[in-house]
Design an enzyme around this catalytic site. Sequence first.
Site, PDB file in Angstrom:
ATOM      1  NE  ARG A 157      -4.379   1.098   5.067  1.00 27.33           N
ATOM      2  CZ  ARG A 157      -3.076   1.333   4.873  1.00 27.33           C
ATOM      3  NH1 ARG A 157      -2.561   2.505   5.212  1.00 27.33           N
ATOM      4  NH2 ARG A 157      -2.290   0.398   4.364  1.00 27.33           N
ATOM      5  CE  LYS A 181      -4.538  -1.609   7.634  1.00 27.44           C
ATOM      6  NZ  LYS A 181      -4.828  -2.907   6.990  1.00 27.44           N
ATOM      7  CG  HIS A 250     -11.903  -0.940   0.446  1.00 20.97           C
ATOM      8  ND1 HIS A 250     -10.591  -0.739   0.816  1.00 20.97           N
ATOM      9  CD2 HIS A 250     -11.902  -1.992  -0.404  1.00 20.97           C
ATOM     10  CE1 HIS A 250      -9.829  -1.656   0.219  1.00 20.97           C
ATOM     11  NE2 HIS A 250     -10.591  -2.413  -0.527  1.00 20.97           N
ATOM     12  NE  ARG A 253      -6.334   1.615   1.075  1.00 21.23           N
ATOM     13  CZ  ARG A 253      -5.076   2.019   1.229  1.00 21.23           C
ATOM     14  NH1 ARG A 253      -4.786   3.306   1.122  1.00 21.23           N
ATOM     15  NH2 ARG A 253      -4.107   1.158   1.492  1.00 21.23           N
ATOM     16  CG  HIS A 276      -0.618  -1.891   0.178  1.00 18.82           C
ATOM     17  ND1 HIS A 276      -1.219  -2.110  -1.039  1.00 18.82           N
ATOM     18  CD2 HIS A 276      -1.633  -1.614   1.048  1.00 18.82           C
ATOM     19  CE1 HIS A 276      -2.533  -1.980  -0.913  1.00 18.82           C
ATOM     20  NE2 HIS A 276      -2.803  -1.678   0.340  1.00 18.82           N
ATOM     21  CE1 TYR A 285      -5.409  -2.416  -2.404  1.00 14.68           C
ATOM     22  CE2 TYR A 285      -7.369  -1.239  -3.084  1.00 14.68           C
ATOM     23  CZ  TYR A 285      -6.551  -1.710  -2.091  1.00 14.68           C
ATOM     24  OH  TYR A 285      -6.879  -1.481  -0.783  1.00 14.68           O
TER      25      TYR A 285
END
Length: 321
Positions: A157, A181, A250, A253, A276, A285
């Site tokens: 990211r 995250k 992005h 990624r 994730h 994706y």
Amino acid sequence: MSDSPAAPLPDALSQPIAAFIRHLASEKRHSPRTCDSYQRDLLRLAGWMFERNLGRWQGLTNHELRRYVATLSRDGLAGRSIARHLSATRRFYQFLLREKLASDNPALDIRAPKSGRPLPKVADVDQLNHLLDSQPDDPLEIRDLCMFELMYSSGLRLAELAGLDLHRIDLKGGEVRVLGKGSKERLLPVGSKALAALRAWLPHRASLASDGEPALFVSQRGQRLSHRSIQARLNRWGIIHGADQRLHPHLLRHSFASHMLESSGDLRAVQELLGHADIATTQVYTHLDFQHLARVYDQSHPRARRGGYHGNTTEDDSPSR
């Protein structure tokens, strides 16, 4: 409009092109084919300028170059071909600026018109190879290439890349430890191209970084690069090297995830690489086309295979006639 001028060009137009082609061949080690492509595109532009009494490269303005792009489009050139012309012009003007033969680069903010086949939301492998194989010209471009290689290599990211510290890279082990995250840490592999780019960048980082600065990627002032700076540099890289759509973090990624899924089909592994929490997030994706999915299904599901389970069959297994 022909590919080359009908009349001999004045030295003020032709000699800088010749010098630029020598520069590409000797200093940049470009192939003869690449040099021929640059020369052909620049001679076409020079011929157009000569027809309009623009006898010096210093005299080509942004407005005039936009008129030239419109002319190429009217002549039937596709968006990608026009993007190639603009890329050649940008590189040429970088050379002219270096040689003090121009005061600005009129092609820097001009994009090619969209063609029937624009750069997709997921860049294909060949497109990314073209963009990432471009050679950097200075320490900041060496840094930029390193950032983009690492993002695509490990699916980072933007915030993860910007937050990377020097000690989180393991060149010997080919790994990077990122903080994702929710402050969740994950260990990711780093590909050979990204490792080579890191080895090229680290000596320049050492000379740029301020005392005590832990960031892996620093600005010319020696401080950690901001998110906005990384976005701007990636966009600039795309413009200079001929992408027909704005490049953004992005996209790298997104392309990493899609290419990994297309090659492996392992959704769980890609989920872990991307960090994730929910596999449903990873599924956005997937850009595998239906034929590919159907082929995987036919090859993998025991009751989908042609002829049943592919076990031994006998005449007794067939329905009675």
